[in-house]
Design a protein around this motif. Structure first.
Motif, PDB file in Angstrom:
ATOM      1  N   ILE A  76      91.791 -25.613  27.579  1.00 48.17           N
ATOM      2  CA  ILE A  76      91.416 -26.970  27.188  1.00 48.17           C
ATOM      3  C   ILE A  76      92.099 -28.049  28.013  1.00 48.17           C
ATOM      4  N   GLN A  77      93.187 -27.730  28.692  1.00 49.94           N
ATOM      5  CA  GLN A  77      93.856 -28.725  29.525  1.00 49.94           C
ATOM      6  C   GLN A  77      93.461 -28.583  30.990  1.00 49.94           C
ATOM      7  N   ASN A  78      92.660 -27.620  31.311  1.00 49.81           N
ATOM      8  CA  ASN A  78      92.382 -27.322  32.701  1.00 49.81           C
ATOM      9  C   ASN A  78      90.890 -27.469  33.019  1.00 49.81           C
ATOM     10  N   ILE A  79      90.227 -28.454  32.370  1.00 49.00           N
ATOM     11  CA  ILE A  79      88.797 -28.682  32.563  1.00 49.00           C
ATOM     12  C   ILE A  79      88.575 -30.103  33.073  1.00 49.00           C
ATOM     13  N   ASP A  80      87.775 -30.233  34.126  1.00 48.38           N
ATOM     14  CA  ASP A  80      87.321 -31.541  34.593  1.00 48.38           C
ATOM     15  C   ASP A  80      85.956 -31.803  33.964  1.00 48.38           C
ATOM     16  N   ALA A  81      85.784 -32.943  33.311  1.00 49.71           N
ATOM     17  CA  ALA A  81      84.488 -33.344  32.766  1.00 49.71           C
ATOM     18  C   ALA A  81      84.055 -34.591  33.525  1.00 49.71           C
ATOM     19  N   VAL A  82      82.976 -34.455  34.300  1.00 48.74           N
ATOM     20  CA  VAL A  82      82.509 -35.555  35.140  1.00 48.74           C
ATOM     21  C   VAL A  82      81.068 -35.882  34.774  1.00 48.74           C
ATOM     22  N   ARG A  83      80.817 -37.141  34.417  1.00 48.12           N
ATOM     23  CA  ARG A  83      79.462 -37.611  34.114  1.00 48.12           C
ATOM     24  C   ARG A  83      78.789 -37.969  35.435  1.00 48.12           C
ATOM     25  N   ARG A  84      77.610 -37.424  35.665  1.00 48.57           N
ATOM     26  CA  ARG A  84      76.903 -37.635  36.927  1.00 48.57           C
ATOM     27  C   ARG A  84      75.469 -38.075  36.650  1.00 48.57           C
ATOM     28  N   SER A  85      74.810 -38.574  37.687  1.00 50.07           N
ATOM     29  CA  SER A  85      73.391 -38.910  37.566  1.00 50.07           C
ATOM     30  C   SER A  85      72.701 -38.686  38.903  1.00 50.07           C
ATOM     31  N   VAL A  86      71.400 -38.401  38.819  1.00 42.69           N
ATOM     32  CA  VAL A  86      70.552 -38.213  39.997  1.00 42.69           C
ATOM     33  C   VAL A  86      69.299 -39.044  39.757  1.00 42.69           C
ATOM     34  N   THR A  87      68.872 -39.810  40.767  1.00 43.78           N
ATOM     35  CA  THR A  87      67.671 -40.651  40.654  1.00 43.78           C
ATOM     36  C   THR A  87      66.537 -40.047  41.473  1.00 43.78           C
ATOM     37  N   MET A  88      65.358 -39.955  40.854  1.00 42.46           N
ATOM     38  CA  MET A  88      64.155 -39.468  41.521  1.00 42.46           C
ATOM     39  C   MET A  88      63.087 -40.549  41.413  1.00 42.46           C
ATOM     40  N   TYR A  89      62.432 -40.873  42.516  1.00 40.38           N
ATOM     41  CA  TYR A  89      61.378 -41.888  42.502  1.00 40.38           C
ATOM     42  C   TYR A  89      60.018 -41.229  42.324  1.00 40.38           C
ATOM     43  N   THR A  90      59.128 -41.902  41.571  1.00 40.96           N
ATOM     44  CA  THR A  90      57.812 -41.330  41.296  1.00 40.96           C
ATOM     45  C   THR A  90      57.065 -41.160  42.616  1.00 40.96           C
ATOM     46  N   PRO A  91      56.213 -40.160  42.707  1.00 44.17           N
ATOM     47  CA  PRO A  91      55.687 -39.304  41.638  1.00 44.17           C
ATOM     48  C   PRO A  91      56.498 -38.038  41.382  1.00 44.17           C
ATOM     49  N   GLN A  92      57.715 -37.942  41.909  1.00 43.69           N
ATOM     50  CA  GLN A  92      58.524 -36.731  41.746  1.00 43.69           C
ATOM     51  C   GLN A  92      58.782 -36.445  40.268  1.00 43.69           C
ATOM     52  N   THR A  93      58.512 -35.207  39.828  1.00 53.18           N
ATOM     53  CA  THR A  93      58.748 -34.813  38.435  1.00 53.18           C
ATOM     54  C   THR A  93      59.511 -33.497  38.371  1.00 53.18           C
ATOM     55  N   GLU A  94      60.419 -33.302  39.312  1.00 49.71           N
ATOM     56  CA  GLU A  94      61.337 -32.168  39.272  1.00 49.71           C
ATOM     57  C   GLU A  94      62.550 -32.487  40.116  1.00 49.71           C
ATOM     58  N   VAL A  95      63.642 -31.797  39.823  1.00 53.99           N
ATOM     59  CA  VAL A  95      64.866 -31.975  40.602  1.00 53.99           C
ATOM     60  C   VAL A  95      65.660 -30.677  40.534  1.00 53.99           C
ATOM     61  N   ILE A  96      66.379 -30.384  41.609  1.00 49.86           N
ATOM     62  CA  ILE A  96      67.269 -29.228  41.641  1.00 49.86           C
ATOM     63  C   ILE A  96      68.690 -29.748  41.838  1.00 49.86           C
ATOM     64  N   LEU A  97      69.545 -29.470  40.871  1.00 52.27           N
ATOM     65  CA  LEU A  97      70.969 -29.785  41.023  1.00 52.27           C
ATOM     66  C   LEU A  97      71.567 -28.647  41.832  1.00 52.27           C
ATOM     67  N   THR A  98      72.195 -28.963  42.960  1.00 53.76           N
ATOM     68  CA  THR A  98      72.749 -27.930  43.831  1.00 53.76           C
ATOM     69  C   THR A  98      74.247 -28.125  43.996  1.00 53.76           C
ATOM     70  N   ASN A  99      74.860 -27.170  44.626  1.00 55.85           N
ATOM     71  CA  ASN A  99      76.303 -27.197  44.925  1.00 55.85           C
ATOM     72  C   ASN A  99      77.155 -27.318  43.673  1.00 55.85           C
ATOM     73  N   LEU A 100      76.700 -26.704  42.575  1.00 59.37           N
ATOM     74  CA  LEU A 100      77.514 -26.696  41.365  1.00 59.37           C
ATOM     75  C   LEU A 100      78.681 -25.735  41.577  1.00 59.37           C
ATOM     76  N   ARG A 101      79.838 -26.087  41.050  1.00 54.87           N
ATOM     77  CA  ARG A 101      81.034 -25.253  41.215  1.00 54.87           C
ATOM     78  C   ARG A 101      80.922 -23.993  40.373  1.00 54.87           C
ATOM     79  N   GLY A 102      81.407 -22.902  40.900  1.00 57.16           N
ATOM     80  CA  GLY A 102      81.445 -21.651  40.143  1.00 57.16           C
ATOM     81  C   GLY A 102      82.239 -21.831  38.866  1.00 57.16           C
TER      82      GLY A 102
END
Length: 158
Positions: free
Chosen positions: A112-138
């Motif tokens: 419980i003391q060794n966790i980073d919690a980071v709020r993030r956001s990704v913006t997609m412009y229309t007509p895009q209706t999908e996104v892939i979050l990449t480079n997530l940490r193991g």
């Protein structure tokens, strides 16, 4: 539907019943203006499509109602929980741990003391209706996922 903040001229009416459509009436309103844009409804059928060790793919459909103006973009908000690098406290390694049950009753052990919690956001412009979050940490987890539609009036869906 009608577009927001738009003036319509020479409005006529006709009715329909089991026999069919009537003729158009004479002009009932010479000039009418619609209201300013409102918030669009949330995107539809938001779902996770693919998960790999370092990525997540999301898809959705446009909102049912755009708020009177076209949808300009979507914003995906999420919180990434990932293990911090090892650290020491007073010369000793931090090992304070806690068990937590998920919705399926599976017990997870985490520091419980060794966790980073980071709020993030990704913006997609229309007509895009999908996104892939990449480079997530193991070892990271994605939580508090929220997808919003924003129309050209700058108004965000709930």
């Amino acid at each position: 539907g009608l577009m927001a903040d738009t003036e319509y001229i020479d409005t006529k009416i006709r009715c329909r019943n089991e026999i069919g459509w009537s003729l158009f009436s004479d002009c009932v309103i010479s000039t009418a203006k619609t209201l300013f844009p409102v918030a669009p409804t949330p995107p539809l059928l938001f779902q996770i499509c693919e998960v790999t060790s370092d990525s997540i793919k999301f898809q959705w459909c446009p909102p049912f109602h755009n708020g009177g103006v076209d949808i300009e973009k979507y914003i995906l908000y999420y919180t990434e929980l990932s293990p911090k690098d090892n650290f020491t406290l007073g010369g000793k390694s931090s090992q304070r741990r806690r068990e937590k049950k998920d919705d399926n009753g599976v017990v997870e052990d985490f520091d419980i003391q060794n966790i980073d919690a980071v709020r993030r956001s990704v913006t997609m412009y229309t007509p895009q209706t999908e996104v892939i979050l990449t480079n997530l940490r193991g070892g990271s987890k994605i939580q508090q996922i929220e997808l919003c539609a924003i129309n050209k009036g700058g108004i965000k869906s709930d």
